[in-house]
Design a protein around this motif. Structure first.
Motif, short mmCIF file in Angstrom:
data_model
loop_
_atom_site.label_atom_id
_atom_site.label_comp_id
_atom_site.label_asym_id
_atom_site.label_seq_id
_atom_site.Cartn_x
_atom_site.Cartn_y
_atom_site.Cartn_z
N LYS A 7 1.05 -1.15 0.02
CA LYS A 7 -0.13 0.05 -0.03
C LYS A 7 0.77 1.52 -0.03
O LYS A 7 1.90 1.28 0.52
CB LYS A 7 -0.91 0.09 1.23
CG LYS A 7 -1.90 -1.24 1.15
CD LYS A 7 -2.85 -1.10 2.44
CE LYS A 7 -3.94 -2.06 2.18
NZ LYS A 7 -5.07 -1.88 3.47
N GLU A 8 0.15 2.53 -0.77
CA GLU A 8 1.19 3.51 -0.70
C GLU A 8 0.97 4.72 0.41
O GLU A 8 1.30 5.70 0.20
CB GLU A 8 0.80 4.29 -2.09
CG GLU A 8 1.36 3.58 -3.40
CD GLU A 8 1.11 4.11 -4.87
OE1 GLU A 8 1.38 5.26 -4.70
OE2 GLU A 8 0.63 3.56 -5.63
N THR A 9 -0.08 4.15 1.35
CA THR A 9 -0.21 4.96 2.51
C THR A 9 0.23 4.32 3.94
O THR A 9 0.32 3.15 4.04
CB THR A 9 -1.52 5.33 2.85
OG1 THR A 9 -2.63 4.15 2.63
CG2 THR A 9 -2.16 6.19 1.48
N TRP A 10 0.67 5.33 4.77
CA TRP A 10 1.25 4.70 6.12
C TRP A 10 0.23 4.27 7.00
O TRP A 10 -0.97 4.67 6.94
CB TRP A 10 2.53 5.51 6.65
CG TRP A 10 2.14 6.87 6.88
CD1 TRP A 10 0.61 7.44 6.94
CD2 TRP A 10 2.82 8.09 7.09
NE1 TRP A 10 0.74 8.97 7.14
CE2 TRP A 10 2.19 9.06 7.25
CE3 TRP A 10 4.30 8.21 6.80
CZ2 TRP A 10 2.88 10.38 7.40
CZ3 TRP A 10 4.81 9.33 6.95
CH2 TRP A 10 4.17 10.48 7.35
N ASP A 11 0.57 3.60 8.00
CA ASP A 11 -0.42 3.14 9.08
C ASP A 11 0.20 4.09 10.53
O ASP A 11 1.38 3.56 10.78
CB ASP A 11 -0.33 1.79 9.35
CG ASP A 11 -0.88 1.17 10.73
OD1 ASP A 11 -1.77 2.17 11.13
OD2 ASP A 11 -0.42 0.17 11.12
N GLN A 317 4.81 -0.14 -6.75
CA GLN A 317 5.07 -1.52 -6.67
C GLN A 317 6.28 -2.03 -7.14
O GLN A 317 6.93 -2.71 -6.67
CB GLN A 317 3.79 -2.37 -7.07
CG GLN A 317 3.75 -3.66 -6.74
CD GLN A 317 3.52 -4.25 -5.68
OE1 GLN A 317 3.01 -3.38 -4.67
NE2 GLN A 317 3.99 -5.24 -5.01
N GLU A 343 5.75 -4.16 4.01
CA GLU A 343 4.63 -4.89 4.29
C GLU A 343 3.68 -4.29 5.39
O GLU A 343 2.66 -4.47 5.69
CB GLU A 343 5.05 -6.29 4.66
CG GLU A 343 5.46 -7.12 3.80
CD GLU A 343 6.15 -8.46 3.99
OE1 GLU A 343 6.09 -9.36 3.07
OE2 GLU A 343 6.24 -8.56 5.13
N GLN A 345 3.13 -1.01 6.25
CA GLN A 345 2.98 0.38 5.98
C GLN A 345 3.50 1.29 6.80
O GLN A 345 3.04 2.20 7.43
CB GLN A 345 1.22 0.35 5.91
CG GLN A 345 0.61 -0.36 4.86
CD GLN A 345 -0.92 -0.06 5.20
OE1 GLN A 345 -1.73 -1.19 5.72
NE2 GLN A 345 -1.57 0.99 4.90
N GLU A 348 4.41 6.69 3.46
CA GLU A 348 3.23 7.39 2.88
C GLU A 348 3.81 7.89 1.72
O GLU A 348 4.86 8.73 1.70
CB GLU A 348 3.02 8.42 3.91
CG GLU A 348 2.26 9.47 3.18
CD GLU A 348 0.98 8.95 2.53
OE1 GLU A 348 0.71 9.30 1.45
OE2 GLU A 348 -0.13 8.56 3.56
N GLU A 350 1.67 8.24 -1.51
CA GLU A 350 0.75 8.43 -2.40
C GLU A 350 0.80 9.67 -3.01
O GLU A 350 1.19 10.77 -2.12
CB GLU A 350 -0.63 8.42 -1.51
CG GLU A 350 -1.79 8.50 -2.73
CD GLU A 350 -3.21 8.18 -1.92
OE1 GLU A 350 -3.80 7.57 -2.41
OE2 GLU A 350 -3.09 8.49 -0.94
#
Length: 599
Positions: A7-11, A317, A343, A345, A348, A350
């Motif tokens: 994913k291109e956004t962080w957690d 990707q 993996e 996240q 960031e 996007e």
């Protein structure tokens, strides 16, 4: 086996639920506040005359300081991420103000602690440092103790901290707010879009020169429209520093940044002298690039332009998989760590409106994680930036078992790990190019980096040096700042450009950062220092990874000269190291010239 989708956004929810309105985070800040207050009370209970029998008091204070340091970094990283992902998040800005006050309060307590260390008699101090629990942090403790000899009284230094919250630090926060509101109009598919400065800066690598030129004109106009406000901000920041320096009896504006970077002035001067004398290959490269672009000379907006018509764009990707593949050639720990970052996240990337410009990596030490911020639009430069920030993250990972007081490594060595990771990827990209056109594009991306670090950064250093000298005499107006900027750019680029960037001083965040004055030369140091490390890595292969990690672990516990002597067996005050490093940095020019001879 299926390739994982990253994913291109962080957690950020992993740390605190609810973003800038998190009740968990509010409680966390209250806990830090209480810890700082408790530490302050402890300082009041120190004995008037410290003896060796009082060592447990010292050990307890160090333990509490380490604990608070980790928590404050965790909190600052969280708020920094909130502000970067959404520049319109007003609540995040309020949290930043609160954290600034809390950090200032902690700094005040640390001033008291360092003064208490300075008051300990020499013979008692020498005996204390023989304790097994203090041996590993001897360098940092001595550094704290020695700082007290060049400061004002604790009361005056604490007053400076109090005044900094609404003054010095406040000006930096004002700059951030102003930048968040700047938008650059850009026409695409017959539609006018308003780009954030982060999105707009990516457009300077567009293939179409008309696009770059038009964007640059709008870019200059946007920053120029606020030039007086930015000039006021920059003058107040510098004025505050110079006033504090004068009170402390410091004559040289470089004294503080050199001490922060644990670096001798002799090393810095030698580095810049060698660079200045060896720029001709880069000038030749830019002349050739200008010829390829069909112009007599490059302009500022051409420096990052790709050559040729081929596009080496990658999806996020693809970029992630490419980085992982190249890191595998270096060592298993770096590869495993990087895979975890993708993996889980940690990144960031996007490309969307409302994000802050630039890129950074920030550490969450309490969670043994990092977070990386950037805007990924698919250029080779973006892939390099991503690798660069992953290098920063790996540096933090390498130090996870190091004493917290030894983890405060300076910016110049921080840039070493990041640049090293970037080089692994950039070098591999060139070697694995599919054809001549792609090889040329990737080689040129590497050379852009050399130009940035040996010329662009040099211009920033020259500008700030000149600006601080004039600021000693009074406020420097925006028009004069632009003159100084162009003069510095002409010298740093050997007068090889047609048009320069007069308002670069306004658009570059680094000039407005309060944490580290002269936020420029450490980048060049880190770049060239990493070349020496990279040369060893190529020579020794995967076996070098352990030595590399050992070097990273030492970055917060000695001067850079000691670090280089211990791990690379070189003397940074001598020309030899820098001449070899610069030779490597410009070595790609020869390949570039051969590839473009036929064009």
């Amino acid at each position: 086996m299926n390739t994982p989708i990253f994913k291109e956004t962080w957690d950020l929810e992993t740390f605190f639920n609810g973003g800038s309105h998190s009740s968990e985070f509010k409680t966390y800040l209250q806990e830090i506040d209480q810890l700082v207050n408790d530490l302050e009370q402890d300082m009041r209970k120190w004995p008037g005359t410290f003896s060796q029998n009082d060592i447990n008091i010292l050990l307890m204070s160090i333990k509490k300081i380490s604990f608070i340091t980790i928590k404050l970094e965790q909190a600052n990283s969280f708020v920094g991420c909130l502000q970067a992902q959404d520049t319109s998040d007003g609540q995040a800005n309020l949290l930043r103000s609160k954290l600034t006050s809390m950090s200032s309060a902690f700094t005040k307590v640390m001033l008291t602690f360092e003064q208490l260390l300075g008051d300990i008699e020499e013979d008692v101090w020498a005996a204390l440092l023989k304790d097994s629990q203090l041996i590993e942090i001897t360098y940092v403790l001595n550094e704290m103790r020695n700082r007290t000899k060049e400061r004002l009284s604790v009361e005056k230094e604490q007053l400076i901290q109090d005044l900094s919250v609404d003054g010095y630090f406040g000006w930096e926060q004002l700059y951030d707010l102003l930048v968040a509101k700047i938008q650059i109009p850009f026409e695409e598919n017959n539609e006018i879009k308003h780009l954030s400065v982060g999105q707009a800066s990516n457009k300077f690598s567009d293939h179409d020169r008309n696009v770059r030129k038009s964007l640059f004109e709008k870019w200059e106009t946007a920053w120029g429209s606020q030039a007086d406000v930015f000039a006021e901000t920059l003058n107040r920041l510098a004025g505050f520093r110079l006033k504090v320096y004068k009170e402390r009896g410091w004559d040289d504006p470089l004294k503080e940044p050199l001490e922060i970077n644990r670096m001798k002035k002799e090393t810095l001067e030698t580095m810049w002298q060698v660079i200045s004398e060896n720029k001709q290959p880069l000038v030749d490269y830019m002349k050739r690039k200008a010829k390829m672009l069909g112009v007599p000379k490059l302009s500022w907006y051409d420096v990052e332009a790709p050559v040729g018509e081929a596009s080496s764009a990658m999806t996020y990707q693809e970029g992630a998989q490419f980085i992982l593949k190249q890191f595998e050639q270096f060592g298993p720990l770096l590869t495993k760590f990087t895979k975890t970052a993708f993996e889980q996240q940690w990144i960031e990337a996007e490309d969307r409106p409302g994000k802050a410009p630039g890129g950074f990596c920030t550490s969450f030490p309490e969670s043994d994680q990092s977070r990386i911020f950037m805007t990924f639009s698919g250029t080779p430069s973006n892939v390099s930036t991503l690798a660069h920030e992953l290098g920063h993250a790996f540096h933090s990972y390498a130090m996870k078992d190091v004493h917290p007081l030894n983890c405060d490594y300076a910016m110049n060595v921080a840039e070493t790990a990041s640049t090293f990771a970037e080089m692994i990827v950039a070098d591999a990209a060139v070697k694995q190019a599919k054809d001549k056109t792609e090889r040329l594009a990737l080689l040129e991306d590497k050379l852009q980096r050399s130009v940035a670090l040996l010329m662009n950064i040099h211009a920033r250093f020259l500008f700030e040096t000149a600006f601080y000298e004039e600021r000693k005499l009074g406020v420097v107006p925006s028009e004069r700042l632009s003159e100084l900027m162009v003069k510095a750019q002409k010298e740093a680029y050997c007068d090889s450009l047609e048009e320069y960037h007069p308002h670069f001083w306004a658009s570059k965040l680094h000039f407005f950062i309060t944490d580290v004055p002269f936020y420029n030369f450490p980048y060049t140091f880190g770049y060239l220092f990493s070349l020496g490390i990279y040369a060893k890595a190529l020579e020794e292969g995967k076996a070098f990874e352990k030595k590399y990690i050992d070097l990273l672990k030492d970055t917060g516990a000695m001067t850079v000269e000691e670090l280089a002597a211990k791990h690379l067996s070189v003397d940074l005050t001598k020309r030899d190291f820098w001449e070899n490093a610069v030779a490597i940095a410009v070595s790609d020019v020869e390949d570039f010239m051969k590839l473009t001879n036929e064009s």
